[in-house]
Design a protein around this motif. Structure first.
Motif, PDB file in Angstrom:
ATOM      1  N   THR A  72       0.840  -1.197   0.000  1.00  0.00           N
ATOM      2  CA  THR A  72       0.000   0.000   0.000  1.00  0.00           C
ATOM      3  C   THR A  72       0.873   1.244   0.000  1.00  0.00           C
ATOM      4  O   THR A  72       0.644   2.183  -0.777  1.00  0.00           O
ATOM      5  N   ARG A  82      -7.073   6.332  -5.430  1.00  0.00           N
ATOM      6  CA  ARG A  82      -7.981   5.584  -4.554  1.00  0.00           C
ATOM      7  C   ARG A  82      -8.890   4.687  -5.389  1.00  0.00           C
ATOM      8  O   ARG A  82      -9.168   3.552  -5.012  1.00  0.00           O
ATOM      9  N   ALA A  83      -9.347   5.181  -6.531  1.00  0.00           N
ATOM     10  CA  ALA A  83     -10.226   4.380  -7.393  1.00  0.00           C
ATOM     11  C   ALA A  83      -9.507   3.130  -7.893  1.00  0.00           C
ATOM     12  O   ALA A  83     -10.083   2.028  -7.889  1.00  0.00           O
ATOM     13  N   PHE A  85      -6.941   1.665  -6.435  1.00  0.00           N
ATOM     14  CA  PHE A  85      -6.731   0.854  -5.240  1.00  0.00           C
ATOM     15  C   PHE A  85      -7.994   0.063  -4.900  1.00  0.00           C
ATOM     16  O   PHE A  85      -7.948  -1.140  -4.666  1.00  0.00           O
ATOM     17  N   GLN A  86      -9.135   0.733  -4.938  1.00  0.00           N
ATOM     18  CA  GLN A  86     -10.386   0.062  -4.585  1.00  0.00           C
ATOM     19  C   GLN A  86     -10.794  -0.981  -5.614  1.00  0.00           C
ATOM     20  O   GLN A  86     -11.369  -2.007  -5.257  1.00  0.00           O
ATOM     21  N   GLU A  87     -10.480  -0.772  -6.885  1.00  0.00           N
ATOM     22  CA  GLU A  87     -10.780  -1.804  -7.886  1.00  0.00           C
ATOM     23  C   GLU A  87      -9.966  -3.063  -7.625  1.00  0.00           C
ATOM     24  O   GLU A  87     -10.464  -4.183  -7.779  1.00  0.00           O
ATOM     25  N   LEU A  89      -8.928  -3.964  -4.654  1.00  0.00           N
ATOM     26  CA  LEU A  89      -9.571  -4.575  -3.487  1.00  0.00           C
ATOM     27  C   LEU A  89     -10.795  -5.380  -3.919  1.00  0.00           C
ATOM     28  O   LEU A  89     -11.025  -6.486  -3.417  1.00  0.00           O
ATOM     29  N   GLY A  90     -11.551  -4.848  -4.860  1.00  0.00           N
ATOM     30  CA  GLY A  90     -12.713  -5.574  -5.369  1.00  0.00           C
ATOM     31  C   GLY A  90     -12.338  -6.902  -5.996  1.00  0.00           C
ATOM     32  O   GLY A  90     -13.001  -7.919  -5.781  1.00  0.00           O
ATOM     33  N   ALA A 104      -9.308  -6.845   2.829  1.00  0.00           N
ATOM     34  CA  ALA A 104      -9.462  -5.656   1.984  1.00  0.00           C
ATOM     35  C   ALA A 104      -9.816  -4.463   2.874  1.00  0.00           C
ATOM     36  O   ALA A 104      -9.328  -3.344   2.636  1.00  0.00           O
ATOM     37  N   MET A 108      -7.743  -0.967   3.217  1.00  0.00           N
ATOM     38  CA  MET A 108      -8.304   0.378   3.137  1.00  0.00           C
ATOM     39  C   MET A 108      -7.824   1.210   4.319  1.00  0.00           C
ATOM     40  O   MET A 108      -7.475   2.386   4.164  1.00  0.00           O
ATOM     41  N   TRP A 111      -4.311   2.295   3.546  1.00  0.00           N
ATOM     42  CA  TRP A 111      -4.327   3.406   2.575  1.00  0.00           C
ATOM     43  C   TRP A 111      -4.499   4.730   3.325  1.00  0.00           C
ATOM     44  O   TRP A 111      -3.766   5.683   3.111  1.00  0.00           O
ATOM     45  N   GLU A 112      -5.456   4.763   4.204  1.00  0.00           N
ATOM     46  CA  GLU A 112      -5.738   5.993   4.942  1.00  0.00           C
ATOM     47  C   GLU A 112      -4.599   6.338   5.907  1.00  0.00           C
ATOM     48  O   GLU A 112      -4.228   7.501   6.051  1.00  0.00           O
TER      49      GLU A 112
END
Length: 119
Positions: A72, A82-83, A85-87, A89-90, A104, A108, A111-112
């Motif tokens: 990360t 972030r988008a 990264f989240q894909e 994770l999906g 996942a 997240m 990431w934060e």
């Protein structure tokens, strides 16, 4: 009862400290691992960011807190959004089911904690 949130910068700092010990005590093994890491992450058909996304997905699916933290942090430094990264994770959730969903969520948090953009 709430489970305490893991703090990934501390996790990676602790692992790094112990890795330095390993470099001193088993230098041949660690040099071999470093050489393999360098060869695997070098830009080729895939760039470093794509390879870090692969590593993150594997880290989530194997439930590796250190992997989540290190990859990360690397992705943020490489300019991942972030988008994106989240894909990833999906995809990790899709491939790994419930246990990957739990990790996942940990990713997240990492990431934060590393200051990734909120978009």
């Amino acid at each position: 009862m709430n489970t305490p949130v893991k703090f990934y910068p501390d996790i990676t700092k602790d692992i790094s400290a112990h890795t330095r010990t390993l470099r001193k005590e088993i230098p041949d093994v660690m040099a071999g691992f470093s050489a393999m890491a360098g060869a695997a992450t070098r830009d080729g058909a895939l760039d470093k960011k794509a390879k870090e996304f692969v590593a993150l997905g594997i880290g989530i699916s194997t439930r590796c807190d250190g992997c989540i933290g290190f990859h990360t942090e690397a992705l943020i430094k490489l300019g991942a959004t972030r988008a994106e990264f989240q894909e990833v994770l999906g995809m990790a959730i899709y491939m790994g089911g419930g246990p990957s969903l739990m990790y996942a969520a940990h990713a997240m948090a990492a990431w934060e904690q590393y200051g990734g953009a909120a978009e």
